[in-house]
Design an enzyme around this catalytic site. Structure first.
Site, PDB file in Angstrom:
ATOM      1  CD  GLU A 109     -32.550   3.223 -77.507  1.00 13.50           C
ATOM      2  OE1 GLU A 109     -31.738   2.387 -77.915  1.00 13.50           O
ATOM      3  OE2 GLU A 109     -32.813   3.406 -76.294  1.00 13.50           O
ATOM      4  CD  GLU A 129     -30.135   7.709 -73.675  1.00 15.68           C
ATOM      5  OE1 GLU A 129     -30.603   6.717 -74.270  1.00 15.68           O
ATOM      6  OE2 GLU A 129     -30.445   8.886 -73.966  1.00 15.68           O
TER       7      GLU A 129
END
Length: 255
Positions: A109, A129
């Site tokens: 990100e 994740e």
């Protein structure tokens, strides 16, 4: 800066380095605060024209949030600037991610937050994740589709599949692949080249491209026209230089 983040000037570039190699440059609360301070320093420095974001060493760009220190985030999870420091902010000048090794979860990100992504051979990118039920909260669900398209983005977001650098370049996630260990060097080369361009027109075009995402074509065209108007003097001067013979044959094009 905090001990976990280094801010350095290299020519016209500012280099922001996550320095937690022992944790694969995973971000804890102090690191997130250091990243935000680094962005603020970059924005305040008129001589710093490009920000290069990287991680210490060659093992990892960033492995995401440090889940062993997740309790330290506290109110950062609701920080308007983003849990990882600045991921909900848009910088006013170009940014480049210099990726070496793992670029995972929140680390991806952070890379997506940048305008360009230079990756060393052998780098891997993804959202692992997914398998632990941790959501993307630092812009991944919004930036990845804008960069690679909705279909490819959903593949990575829903499955948590890890992609190698070659596939990442093929789908447009990575801008360029370089030999191992050369990612920062190449990012700085590009940064210095960007710094040499007339800044007002480059920044106007960048702003129009970023702000135009999500607009209709008609709205985007109006935005582009408004962004270009203040740069007329620079544009006319540049056109005159070209008419006089400068830059013929593509000289100076590309980085």
């Amino acid at each position: 800066m905090t001990a976990e983040v280094r801010y350095e000037r290299v020519g016209a570039a500012a280099v922001l380095t996550i320095d937690r190699e022992h944790r694969r440059n995973a971000v804890d609360a102090a690191t997130a605060e250091g990243l935000r301070e680094g962005l603020d320093a970059f924005e305040a420095d008129g001589d710093a024209r490009v920000l290069v974001l990287t991680g210490a060493g060659d093992i990892a760009f960033c492995a995401g949030a440090d889940l062993k220190a997740i309790e330290s985030f506290g109110e950062r999870l609701e920080d308007p600037a983003g849990p990882l420091g600045f991921t909900r902010l848009t910088p006013t000048k170009p940014t480049i991610a210099a990726i070496g090794g793992w670029c995972l979860a929140g680390g991806l990100e952070l890379a997506l937050w940048c305008d360009l992504r230079i990756a060393a051979e052998g780098s891997t990118l993804g959202f692992p994740e997914r398998r632990w039920g941790v959501p993307l909260i630092d812009g991944g669900t919004q930036r990845l589709p804008r960069i690679v398209g909705l279909g490819r983005a959903l593949d990575m977001i829903l499955t948590g599949r890890i992609v190698e650098a070659e596939e990442a370049e093929r789908i447009g996630l990575v801008t360029q692949i370089v030999p191992a260990g050369r990612h920062l060097e190449r990012a700085l080369e590009i940064a210095q080249a960007l710094a040499q361009f007339p800044q007002d027109t480059m920044l106007a075009d960048r702003s129009a491209a970023l702000e135009g995402i999500g607009l209709t074509l008609e709205e985007g065209m109006r935005l582009e026209a408004r962004a270009a108007l203040p740069t007329r003097e620079t544009a006319w001067a540049g056109a005159s230089r070209f008419a006089a013979g400068e830059g013929r044959g593509g000289a100076g094009a590309g980085v």
